[in-house]
Scaffold this motif. Sequence first.
Motif, PDB file in Angstrom:
ATOM      1  N   THR A 186       9.342  20.555   4.997  1.00  0.00           N
ATOM      2  CA  THR A 186       9.149  21.559   6.041  1.00  0.00           C
ATOM      3  C   THR A 186      10.462  22.301   6.157  1.00  0.00           C
ATOM      4  O   THR A 186      11.509  21.676   6.302  1.00  0.00           O
ATOM      5  N   PHE A 187      10.410  23.616   6.021  1.00  0.00           N
ATOM      6  CA  PHE A 187      11.617  24.395   6.237  1.00  0.00           C
ATOM      7  C   PHE A 187      11.260  25.770   6.775  1.00  0.00           C
ATOM      8  O   PHE A 187      10.119  26.213   6.671  1.00  0.00           O
ATOM      9  N   THR A 188      12.250  26.401   7.374  1.00  0.00           N
ATOM     10  CA  THR A 188      12.064  27.752   7.887  1.00  0.00           C
ATOM     11  C   THR A 188      12.967  28.695   7.113  1.00  0.00           C
ATOM     12  O   THR A 188      14.071  28.334   6.702  1.00  0.00           O
ATOM     13  N   ALA A 189      12.446  29.900   6.923  1.00  0.00           N
ATOM     14  CA  ALA A 189      13.212  31.005   6.348  1.00  0.00           C
ATOM     15  C   ALA A 189      12.919  32.189   7.253  1.00  0.00           C
ATOM     16  O   ALA A 189      11.806  32.736   7.226  1.00  0.00           O
ATOM     17  N   GLY A 190      13.874  32.511   8.103  1.00  0.00           N
ATOM     18  CA  GLY A 190      13.621  33.549   9.113  1.00  0.00           C
ATOM     19  C   GLY A 190      12.603  33.032  10.112  1.00  0.00           C
ATOM     20  O   GLY A 190      12.768  31.964  10.674  1.00  0.00           O
ATOM     21  N   THR A 191      11.503  33.764  10.269  1.00  0.00           N
ATOM     22  CA  THR A 191      10.456  33.345  11.208  1.00  0.00           C
ATOM     23  C   THR A 191       9.291  32.661  10.499  1.00  0.00           C
ATOM     24  O   THR A 191       8.291  32.334  11.125  1.00  0.00           O
ATOM     25  N   THR A 192       9.427  32.444   9.187  1.00  0.00           N
ATOM     26  CA  THR A 192       8.347  31.824   8.415  1.00  0.00           C
ATOM     27  C   THR A 192       8.603  30.335   8.268  1.00  0.00           C
ATOM     28  O   THR A 192       9.716  29.913   7.956  1.00  0.00           O
ATOM     29  N   ILE A 193       7.553  29.547   8.496  1.00  0.00           N
ATOM     30  CA  ILE A 193       7.621  28.094   8.335  1.00  0.00           C
ATOM     31  C   ILE A 193       6.867  27.729   7.058  1.00  0.00           C
ATOM     32  O   ILE A 193       5.706  28.122   6.878  1.00  0.00           O
ATOM     33  N   TYR A 194       7.517  26.989   6.196  1.00  0.00           N
ATOM     34  CA  TYR A 194       6.927  26.529   4.933  1.00  0.00           C
ATOM     35  C   TYR A 194       6.706  25.024   5.029  1.00  0.00           C
ATOM     36  O   TYR A 194       7.585  24.286   5.476  1.00  0.00           O
ATOM     37  N   LYS A 195       5.529  24.601   4.580  1.00  0.00           N
ATOM     38  CA  LYS A 195       5.203  23.171   4.538  1.00  0.00           C
ATOM     39  C   LYS A 195       4.492  22.880   3.234  1.00  0.00           C
ATOM     40  O   LYS A 195       3.708  23.697   2.760  1.00  0.00           O
ATOM     41  N   GLY A 196       4.770  21.714   2.681  1.00  0.00           N
ATOM     42  CA  GLY A 196       4.090  21.342   1.451  1.00  0.00           C
ATOM     43  C   GLY A 196       4.643  20.074   0.858  1.00  0.00           C
ATOM     44  O   GLY A 196       5.264  19.258   1.548  1.00  0.00           O
ATOM     45  N   ARG A 197       4.415  19.939  -0.469  1.00  0.00           N
ATOM     46  CA  ARG A 197       4.820  18.741  -1.194  1.00  0.00           C
ATOM     47  C   ARG A 197       5.584  19.131  -2.454  1.00  0.00           C
ATOM     48  O   ARG A 197       5.337  20.181  -3.038  1.00  0.00           O
ATOM     49  N   VAL A 198       6.443  18.227  -2.863  1.00  0.00           N
ATOM     50  CA  VAL A 198       7.172  18.361  -4.115  1.00  0.00           C
ATOM     51  C   VAL A 198       6.630  17.314  -5.070  1.00  0.00           C
ATOM     52  O   VAL A 198       6.468  16.149  -4.697  1.00  0.00           O
ATOM     53  N   ASN A 199       6.334  17.743  -6.289  1.00  0.00           N
ATOM     54  CA  ASN A 199       5.889  16.811  -7.318  1.00  0.00           C
ATOM     55  C   ASN A 199       6.734  17.097  -8.546  1.00  0.00           C
ATOM     56  O   ASN A 199       6.398  17.969  -9.344  1.00  0.00           O
ATOM     57  N   GLY A 200       7.860  16.409  -8.657  1.00  0.00           N
ATOM     58  CA  GLY A 200       8.774  16.646  -9.757  1.00  0.00           C
ATOM     59  C   GLY A 200       9.370  18.033  -9.679  1.00  0.00           C
ATOM     60  O   GLY A 200      10.092  18.375  -8.761  1.00  0.00           O
ATOM     61  N   LYS A 201       9.014  18.892 -10.639  1.00  0.00           N
ATOM     62  CA  LYS A 201       9.556  20.250 -10.691  1.00  0.00           C
ATOM     63  C   LYS A 201       8.592  21.276 -10.114  1.00  0.00           C
ATOM     64  O   LYS A 201       8.751  22.475 -10.330  1.00  0.00           O
ATOM     65  N   VAL A 202       7.579  20.807  -9.396  1.00  0.00           N
ATOM     66  CA  VAL A 202       6.591  21.694  -8.800  1.00  0.00           C
ATOM     67  C   VAL A 202       6.599  21.523  -7.283  1.00  0.00           C
ATOM     68  O   VAL A 202       6.569  20.407  -6.774  1.00  0.00           O
ATOM     69  N   MET A 203       6.658  22.649  -6.581  1.00  0.00           N
ATOM     70  CA  MET A 203       6.603  22.663  -5.126  1.00  0.00           C
ATOM     71  C   MET A 203       5.317  23.407  -4.761  1.00  0.00           C
ATOM     72  O   MET A 203       5.089  24.523  -5.230  1.00  0.00           O
ATOM     73  N   ASP A 204       4.471  22.789  -3.958  1.00  0.00           N
ATOM     74  CA  ASP A 204       3.205  23.398  -3.575  1.00  0.00           C
ATOM     75  C   ASP A 204       3.061  23.317  -2.068  1.00  0.00           C
ATOM     76  O   ASP A 204       3.310  22.268  -1.470  1.00  0.00           O
ATOM     77  N   GLY A 205       2.684  24.428  -1.457  1.00  0.00           N
ATOM     78  CA  GLY A 205       2.547  24.414  -0.011  1.00  0.00           C
ATOM     79  C   GLY A 205       2.029  25.719   0.533  1.00  0.00           C
ATOM     80  O   GLY A 205       1.468  26.537  -0.197  1.00  0.00           O
ATOM     81  N   SER A 206       2.234  25.890   1.821  1.00  0.00           N
ATOM     82  CA  SER A 206       1.755  27.105   2.487  1.00  0.00           C
ATOM     83  C   SER A 206       2.817  27.550   3.484  1.00  0.00           C
ATOM     84  O   SER A 206       3.747  26.819   3.801  1.00  0.00           O
ATOM     85  N   SER A 207       2.630  28.776   3.959  1.00  0.00           N
ATOM     86  CA  SER A 207       3.579  29.312   4.934  1.00  0.00           C
ATOM     87  C   SER A 207       2.822  29.937   6.102  1.00  0.00           C
ATOM     88  O   SER A 207       1.679  30.391   5.957  1.00  0.00           O
ATOM     89  N   THR A 208       3.469  29.888   7.258  1.00  0.00           N
ATOM     90  CA  THR A 208       2.917  30.530   8.456  1.00  0.00           C
ATOM     91  C   THR A 208       4.050  31.264   9.162  1.00  0.00           C
ATOM     92  O   THR A 208       5.200  30.851   9.086  1.00  0.00           O
ATOM     93  N   THR A 209       3.691  32.349   9.817  1.00  0.00           N
ATOM     94  CA  THR A 209       4.719  33.087  10.564  1.00  0.00           C
ATOM     95  C   THR A 209       4.443  33.026  12.044  1.00  0.00           C
ATOM     96  O   THR A 209       3.388  32.717  12.497  1.00  0.00           O
TER      97      THR A 209
END
Length: 178
Positions: A155-178
């Motif tokens: 879970t991380f924020t970049a500006g006003t966007t929140i990103y959530k997801g999973r890391v699988n080795g060299k792949v990051m998969d998730g979604s974002s909400t503002t």
Amino acid sequence: KRGVKALGIEYNPKMVALSQSNAVKEGVTDKATFVKADLFKTDFSQATVLTMFLLPEINLKLRPKILGMKPGTRVVSNSFDMGDWKADQTIEPVEKCETYCNAFLWIVPAKVAGTWKVPEGRLVLQQRFQFITGRLINGKVLTPVKGRLNADEFTFTAGTTIYKGRVNGKVMDGSSTT
């Protein structure tokens, strides 16, 4: 007694013998194995839970090996922490306690440091154990990033966007909400 397998690693042969004797008394010799071995030379990388009652300097020496374990591995220490790797949870006694009173829990985080391609541009992350900082680069726009890992979940924020997801080795998969 709960069906899980355990491996005890101890350098003192008298403690190994005592542990083996206690396993016999408790009827768990089919589940609990104790060996005289050097923690630094023993492969325990397949463990899903690691419990320790070691002095802080030994915890610190083991820390790189622990951080190399599978994300999500639970690490519990009686009384002694791991320096600047902040515990995910600390349990302090509610009753009066004289010695060896705290328990610390860490969850081994996935490795995410580096540059990731994302639809919004490039995500450049630094990692300090379970904590993430960095920046999202979209053309000439740099947006600070701050977040946290719980095993392979981020879970991380970049500006006003929140990103959530999973890391699988060299792949990051998730979604974002503002």
